[in-house]
Motif scaffolding. Structure first.
Motif, PDB file in Angstrom:
ATOM      1  N   ALA A   1      84.566  58.703  22.855  1.00  0.00           N
ATOM      2  CA  ALA A   1      84.918  58.540  24.271  1.00  0.00           C
ATOM      3  C   ALA A   1      83.798  57.829  25.027  1.00  0.00           C
ATOM      4  O   ALA A   1      82.619  58.133  24.863  1.00  0.00           O
ATOM      5  N   GLY A   2      84.179  56.826  25.813  1.00  0.00           N
ATOM      6  CA  GLY A   2      83.222  56.073  26.614  1.00  0.00           C
ATOM      7  C   GLY A   2      82.539  54.942  25.856  1.00  0.00           C
ATOM      8  O   GLY A   2      81.714  54.234  26.424  1.00  0.00           O
ATOM      9  N   LEU A   3      82.847  54.785  24.579  1.00  0.00           N
ATOM     10  CA  LEU A   3      82.252  53.731  23.767  1.00  0.00           C
ATOM     11  C   LEU A   3      83.304  52.668  23.460  1.00  0.00           C
ATOM     12  O   LEU A   3      84.475  52.976  23.294  1.00  0.00           O
ATOM     13  N   SER A   4      82.873  51.431  23.363  1.00  0.00           N
ATOM     14  CA  SER A   4      83.788  50.322  23.069  1.00  0.00           C
ATOM     15  C   SER A   4      83.540  49.807  21.656  1.00  0.00           C
ATOM     16  O   SER A   4      82.390  49.680  21.234  1.00  0.00           O
ATOM     17  N   PRO A   5      84.615  49.478  20.914  1.00  0.00           N
ATOM     18  CA  PRO A   5      84.437  48.969  19.548  1.00  0.00           C
ATOM     19  C   PRO A   5      83.893  47.550  19.548  1.00  0.00           C
ATOM     20  O   PRO A   5      84.183  46.756  20.438  1.00  0.00           O
ATOM     21  N   GLY A   6      83.102  47.250  18.527  1.00  0.00           N
ATOM     22  CA  GLY A   6      82.565  45.912  18.342  1.00  0.00           C
ATOM     23  C   GLY A   6      83.123  45.290  17.079  1.00  0.00           C
ATOM     24  O   GLY A   6      84.103  45.777  16.501  1.00  0.00           O
TER      25      GLY A   6
END
Length: 129
Positions: free
Chosen positions: A37-42
């Motif tokens: 949660a709160g993290l974006s995939p790279g």
């Protein structure tokens, strides 16, 4: 009477257990979503350096390698490392110093060292802020 009742009890127990994996899978996905949660995939990578890992959070089909507070590497494995959900010991067989796609992971029980699962690492997807 007992002869007919016993098969019914066994059949009922099997039917109850058939629903368990679906509930567990949904629960695992919810726990993984909470961790990310709160993290974006790279952009996914085939390998990561071992020193990029802090702690490891294991699920039967996914391993999360936590690198500090702002970065997590998600790896969806092939096979089932079911022991990871029970805090078993993770043993990785790799050809180099990095963890790479295709490396074999086995899990072993902490007591007795019995093998509890085996899986193969997939690609590593970074999740960061």
């Amino acid at each position: 009477m007992f002869r007919f009742a016993m098969p019914l009890v066994i059949l009922a127990a099997c039917a109850a257990n058939a629903a368990l994996p679906q509930k567990t899978a949904a629960s695992d996905e919810a726990r993984i979503a909470h961790q990310l949660a709160g993290l974006s995939p790279g952009k996914p990578r085939n390998c990561i350096a071992r020193d990029q890992m802090g702690t490891t959070k294991g699920f039967p089909h996914t391993i999360l390698y936590v690198e500090g507070r702002n970065k997590v590497w998600r790896n969806d494995v092939t096979g089932t490392c079911s022991g990871l959900a029970h805090d078993d010991i993770m043993v990785v067989v790799s050809m180099g110093s990095d963890l790479c796609r295709g490396d074999v992971v086995t899990t072993r029980a902490r007591v007795g060292q019995m093998r509890t699962g085996s899986c193969v690492l997939g690609t590593f997807t970074p999740y960061s802020k």
